[in-house]
Design a protein around this motif. Sequence first.
Motif, PDB file in Angstrom:
ATOM      1  N   ASP A   1       0.936  -1.202  -0.097  1.00  0.00           N
ATOM      2  CA  ASP A   1      -0.164   0.167   0.129  1.00  0.00           C
ATOM      3  C   ASP A   1       0.933   1.074  -0.018  1.00  0.00           C
ATOM      4  N   ALA A   2       0.132   2.311   0.301  1.00  0.00           N
ATOM      5  CA  ALA A   2       0.983   3.793   0.097  1.00  0.00           C
ATOM      6  C   ALA A   2       0.403   4.773   1.042  1.00  0.00           C
ATOM      7  N   ILE A   3       1.112   5.834   1.409  1.00  0.00           N
ATOM      8  CA  ILE A   3       0.638   6.668   2.339  1.00  0.00           C
ATOM      9  C   ILE A   3       0.677   8.150   1.956  1.00  0.00           C
ATOM     10  N   LYS A   4      -0.371   9.290   2.290  1.00  0.00           N
ATOM     11  CA  LYS A   4      -0.272  10.361   1.781  1.00  0.00           C
ATOM     12  C   LYS A   4       0.644  11.272   2.506  1.00  0.00           C
ATOM     13  N   VAL A   5       1.383  12.107   2.006  1.00  0.00           N
ATOM     14  CA  VAL A   5       2.510  12.912   2.811  1.00  0.00           C
ATOM     15  C   VAL A   5       1.736  13.660   4.031  1.00  0.00           C
ATOM     16  N   LEU A   6       0.386  14.291   3.790  1.00  0.00           N
ATOM     17  CA  LEU A   6      -0.315  14.861   4.963  1.00  0.00           C
ATOM     18  C   LEU A   6      -0.495  14.103   5.884  1.00  0.00           C
TER      19      LEU A   6
ATOM     20  N   MET B   1       4.449  -5.041   8.023  1.00  0.00           N
ATOM     21  CA  MET B   1       3.488  -3.785   8.157  1.00  0.00           C
ATOM     22  C   MET B   1       3.128  -3.143   7.051  1.00  0.00           C
ATOM     23  N   THR B   2       1.992  -2.391   7.390  1.00  0.00           N
ATOM     24  CA  THR B   2       1.527  -1.707   6.200  1.00  0.00           C
ATOM     25  C   THR B   2       2.645  -0.079   6.130  1.00  0.00           C
ATOM     26  N   SER B   3       2.366   0.622   5.197  1.00  0.00           N
ATOM     27  CA  SER B   3       2.914   1.968   5.132  1.00  0.00           C
ATOM     28  C   SER B   3       2.946   2.777   6.221  1.00  0.00           C
TER      29      SER B   3
END
Length: 312
Positions: free
Chosen positions: A236-241, A293-295
């Motif tokens: 998965d991915a994560i937003k910088v905010l 672990m997820t992002s």
Amino acid sequence: MRIVVTGGAGFIGSHLVDRLVEEGHEVVVVDNLSSGRREFVNKAAELYIRDLKESDWGVGIRGDVVFHFAANPEVRLSTTEPVVHFNENVLATFNVLEWARQTGVKSVIFASSSTVYGDAEVIPTPEEAPYKPISVYGAAKAAGEVMCATYARLYGVKCLAIRYANIIGPRLRHGVIYDFIMKLKRNPNVLEVLGDGTQRKSYLYIKDAIDATILAWKKFEEIKEPFLALNVGNLDAIKVLDIAQIVAEVLGLRPEIKLVPTTPDGRGWPGDVKYMTLSITKLMKMTGWRPTMTSGEAVRKTAEDLAKELWQ
Ligand code: NAD
């Protein structure tokens, strides 16, 4: 086995050295300590302070395998200082390959990067996607891969290029989580976020990254192919905010979050890839490995790790 790790005093390199020592290998670290730290180097490893930009850096150094992890990893710097990146990331890689060829090294494991894909058309991006870097850093990694592949075909020095997503964890001294912590240390009331805040990328915790690296290397040694490129990242991915939010939370702060526009299309800086998630299907099929672990979990754990190291 006698294993040379270039950049073994740096973030990923030093964790890799710890694991190789634990597995009973004889480990030689080559590092100029430009961003790496002597105290990160495992005491059981032999440390040579050499600069890979020098063509004779390898005098007196021998190994069966080399993990080439030394580089300048600051993508943003490559836009303003392309010469630094050419020297640290292209010339140095060439010098490592020449040493490998001349001393009969069996295989090279090259730390490449997701940035070779640039603004990929397919996300999650598979290894078959074309080289389309948008930063000099990404171009230098692509150049390194092509040189490695050629040395593999021409001289028989096998090469595994590992295209890492963002790897994070203790000892990290660059990238967004480190930058946020240092900014908040200077001013706990305001946190500047470069770009429009919607940049969304994949993050993998260092232990997962090292597990994947070791498993991929062992599988690679069993196969005949002279060159292989493999993605190592998260599902998965994560937003910088969201990263900004997690870092502030871990530090117990509630700063005002200020977006700093730097490019018309909301990137963090010219050359920044806005959306990145790698396809890790090939790696998972080949090795059976999966991220633990997820992002988001990796970001939180890293913020906690770095708070212990840097927040006093
Ligand atoms: P790092 O800066 O912590 O480690 C790099 C190491 O290389 C440092 O110890 C530095 O002193 C050494 N070094 C630099 N130039 C050298 C030279 N000319 N001669 C000898 N030593 C030199 O960076 P890192 O995050 O550990 O990255 C390791 C490798 O993985 C790099 O090749 C980087 O490009 C690649 N990579 C990292 C990430 C990430 O998210 N951390 C992602 C993709 C690829």
